[in-house]
Design a protein around this motif. Structure first.
Motif, PDB file in Angstrom:
ATOM      1  N   MET A 164       2.294   6.902  -6.607  1.00  0.00           N
ATOM      2  CA  MET A 164       1.341   7.913  -7.066  1.00  0.00           C
ATOM      3  C   MET A 164       1.900   9.324  -6.823  1.00  0.00           C
ATOM      4  N   LEU A 165       2.430   9.528  -5.612  1.00  0.00           N
ATOM      5  CA  LEU A 165       2.982  10.859  -5.308  1.00  0.00           C
ATOM      6  C   LEU A 165       4.161  11.170  -6.221  1.00  0.00           C
TER       7      LEU A 165
ATOM      8  N   MET B   7       4.048  15.767   5.372  1.00  0.00           N
ATOM      9  CA  MET B   7       3.862  14.311   5.295  1.00  0.00           C
ATOM     10  C   MET B   7       4.490  13.625   6.505  1.00  0.00           C
TER      11      MET B   7
ATOM     12  N   ASN C 257       0.834  -1.199   0.000  1.00  0.00           N
ATOM     13  CA  ASN C 257       0.000   0.000   0.000  1.00  0.00           C
ATOM     14  C   ASN C 257       0.868   1.248   0.000  1.00  0.00           C
TER      15      ASN C 257
ATOM     16  N   ARG D 146       2.340   1.951  -3.259  1.00  0.00           N
ATOM     17  CA  ARG D 146       1.359   2.535  -4.183  1.00  0.00           C
ATOM     18  C   ARG D 146       1.227   4.050  -3.933  1.00  0.00           C
ATOM     19  N   VAL D 147       1.221   4.419  -2.642  1.00  0.00           N
ATOM     20  CA  VAL D 147       1.151   5.854  -2.310  1.00  0.00           C
ATOM     21  C   VAL D 147       2.382   6.555  -2.849  1.00  0.00           C
TER      22      VAL D 147
ATOM     23  N   MET E  37       3.991   9.921   8.047  1.00  0.00           N
ATOM     24  CA  MET E  37       4.759   9.168   7.059  1.00  0.00           C
ATOM     25  C   MET E  37       6.168   8.986   7.615  1.00  0.00           C
ATOM     26  N   ARG E  38       6.675   7.792   7.466  1.00  0.00           N
ATOM     27  CA  ARG E  38       8.004   7.522   8.026  1.00  0.00           C
ATOM     28  C   ARG E  38       9.086   8.149   7.146  1.00  0.00           C
TER      29      ARG E  38
ATOM     30  N   ARG F 240       2.958  12.006  -9.789  1.00  0.00           N
ATOM     31  CA  ARG F 240       2.342  13.341  -9.920  1.00  0.00           C
ATOM     32  C   ARG F 240       3.366  14.444  -9.698  1.00  0.00           C
ATOM     33  N   ASN F 241       4.259  14.223  -8.756  1.00  0.00           N
ATOM     34  CA  ASN F 241       5.284  15.246  -8.519  1.00  0.00           C
ATOM     35  C   ASN F 241       6.180  15.440  -9.735  1.00  0.00           C
TER      36      ASN F 241
END
Lengths: 230, 410
Positions: B9-10, B304, B2, B5-6, B309-310, B13-14
């Protein structure tokens, strides 16, 4: 049981040749479901205290307990996990990730938590509806007003039902109407979900909304007032 | 999964937040990768040409000799196994392309001049695909059997000797008793070769005719085996070694022609260096792009981190972003390289610099060689070094203190 307990916190910053005491032997306890406002003039220490409670900054000395877990001794990774699971943040500005839509911003924390896509989507849409942003879920932050962005940030902060929400000057960039609406929303969430709110502000209108007002000066608590919300 | 996937995606887009910068970087990576593969294909084409020419100048891929033949290639150092038995062993071992030869130094004399040559007694039916002689580029005819009484020489040698097809020459060498062995041969064919030195230095006669002239009975100087790929002769070498005892030596072409063998190693090393040098030039752009991307997003990264977020995920996000950039650039670069090499497979005429190239053993037409190994090497180098180059900005991003990052002012 207390949601937050700070014991004898000290934090000193160096500014030029001068040591600034941001927290000066400060102790405070906030009950579960509490709704607390930290108020001080600029530099009074409210943001430092908020950051310390949120595990974003470490005190020089003293203890911080969240839900009976001491957090000032946790590692970076453990603090990240704590913030992810238990704490929701609303910052003054630049609250949202610009490449994500409103819904994706709200889903972000759940996505990092590993919540399934369908559940995420359902919860995100429900909470966006709750903060009055139904229909705007596919807009990116640049396509929304400041007030709408702040509402998305609030939605993100509450969506995964954290036990504690920390808000730093959440109304600083909002007009009075939007500001009142946001505070009503906080109060509603506090009442409906028993979420503990700690809000740092020097906005008098915000202070008027909140049952417990903690006044700070030079890193110390100078007054702790229980008041009737307006 | 998961989290990945994040991050993906980030990162994706970035990547497109600043279109212009991303396109410039993609162009730089694509052109760099194209240059890596295209230049490598040209280099490999040239090296391949030089080595195949060198191998076709009689070494083959693996040879068998008398142990002293390489030091003293005279008629006394013949393989101490009769040719009939030697051929039977090679046949039984299942080699596709092989031949046995008599090979001695000789002097060839026309009525005008004389020259020293390497005289080869061959079985013409077995030399197909083993020698540099192209029968379509032949004046007259090639040898027809091991008993053929004619001689085939190169055009350059014919010019030097001022002779031609149909004329006679005298060939003189030594027999095992160190007596002069000579006889006249009628020139039946003149061959052309890519390398002028081959046309000047070799003469071919029937194997049995030469054996009779030299009085060596049924013995030969060398056995030659040609495999499928000059880069991989180990299997043929080992099979050949298993056929013989210590009375002969078996050697791969890299030992027979150490210049060519060393050149292959040097060129393989050169390809790696070339790929790395291009990447280093690219890496400045890549690192700069990532540093800028991180610098522009300090507050966002802080946010983040604050949201839980780690730091390792922040590190991962920047690396994924870099990898996406590299993978897209690699894909475009690979397609560009293929599209530019494919039309040139028929050869590039470099005759304008042919004389210089011939001195190095290369021909006047260069055939680019797109090898999968080189494409993989270029891609792997870009990905691995790109990953390493991304670590610094990614590490820096992951080390931000959330509270400082969030409050950062532009």
């Amino acid at each position: 049981m207390s949601a937050v307990r700070c014991i004898d916190l000290c934090k000193t910053y160096r500014q030029g040749d001068e040591d600034i005491k941001a927290l000066d032997h400060l102790s405070i306890e906030i009950d579960n479901g509490g709704f607390v406002c930290l108020s001080s003039p600029s530099g009074g220490g409210k943001t430092t205290l908020l950051n310390a409670i949120g595990g974003l900054d470490k005190p020089d000395s003293g203890e911080i307990w969240i839900d009976e877990q001491r957090i000032d001794i946790l590692s970076k990774g453990e603090l990240a996990e704590l913030r992810l699971r238990k704490i929701g943040f609303v910052f003054q500005a630049y609250n949202l990730i610009p490449v994500l839509t409103a819904r994706e911003n709200v889903e972000f924390v759940m996505q990092v938590q590993g919540v399934a896509a369908s559940e995420r989507r359902e919860k995100a849409l429900a909470v966006l509806d709750e903060v009055g942003l139904a229909g705007l879920e596919d807009r990116r932050p640049s396509e929304m007003s400041g007030g709408q962005q702040q509402r998305v940030a609030v939605a993100r902060a509450v969506v995964s039902r954290p036990t504690l929400i920390l808000a730093d000057e959440p109304t600083a960039n909002l007009d009075s109407k939007t500001s009142d609406g946001l505070m009503d929303l906080f109060a509603e969430l506090n009442e409906n979900h028993s979420t503990t709110f700690v809000i740092a502000t020097h906005d008098q209108r915000v202070m008027a909304h909140i049952p417990r007002l903690v006044k700070m000066l030079d890193g110390r608590i100078v007054d702790d007032i229980q008041q009737t919300a307006a | 999964m998961n989290t990945l996937r994040v991050l993906a995606m980030l990162a994706w887009r970035n990547l497109w937040r600043n279109h212009r910068r991303t396109f410039i970087m993609l162009a730089a990576i694509s052109v760099g990768v194209w240059a890596m593969i295209f230049m490598t294909a040209l280099t490999q084409g040239m090296v391949n040409d030089m080595i195949e020419d060198g191998i076709s100048a009689l070494p083959g891929h693996v040879q068998v000799h008398h142990p002293d033949y390489r030091d003293d290639p005279n008629i006394t150092n013949l393989i101490p196994i009769p040719d009939s038995e030697l051929s039977a062993r090679l046949e039984a071992a299942g080699f596709d392309r092989w031949a046995t030869r008599i090979k001695v130094p000789a002097v060839i004399t026309s009525e005008r001049d004389s020259r020293g040559v390497m005289l080869l007694g061959i079985d013409p039916s077995r030399e197909q695909g083993l020698t540099f002689i192209d029968e379509s580029d032949l004046d007259g005819r090639f040898l027809e059997s091991i008993e053929d009484g004619g001689i085939v020489i190169g055009r350059e040698l014919a010019d030097t000797l001022e002779t031609e097809v149909g004329k006679r020459v005298v060939v003189m060498s030594q027999n095992p008793d160190n007596d002069i062995a000579d006889r006249g041969f009628r020139i039946v064919g003149l061959f052309g070769a890519d390398m002028p030195q081959y046309e000047e230095g070799f003469a071919f006669v029937g194997k049995q005719t030469l054996q009779r002239l030299l009085g060596v009975g049924d013995f030969v100087s060398e056995a030659v085996v040609m495999g499928d790929d000059y880069r991989d002769v180990t299997a043929d070498y080992e099979r050949l070694q298993a056929l013989f005892d210590d009375s002969v030596v078996v050697q791969p072409w890299t030992e027979l022609d150490t210049y060519l063998g060393t050149m292959l190693e040097v060129m393989d090393g050169f390809v790696l260096i070339w790929v790395i040098v291009i990447f280093l030039a690219l890496s400045f752009g890549l690192v700069n792009t990532l540093v800028m991307a991180v610098f522009e997003r300090v507050r966002e990264i802080g946010l983040m981190l604050a949201l839980g977020m780690r730091p390792s995920s922040i590190l991962g996000q920047i690396i994924v972003e870099s990898m996406l950039l590299l993978v897209i650039g690699l894909a475009i670069g690979n397609v560009l390289a293929w599209a530019s090499i494919e039309p040139l497979k028929g050869g590039i005429d470099i005759s304008i610099v042919a004389e210089g190239m011939e001195m190095m053993g290369a021909a006047a037409v260069l055939y680019p060689q797109l090898r999968m190994e080189d494409v993989v090497l270029a891609n792997v180098v870009v990905l691995v070094l790109g990953f390493l180059a991304s670590l610094s900005p990614a590490w820096r991003a992951s080390r931000y203190q959330p509270v400082e990052a969030i409050t950062k002012v532009d």
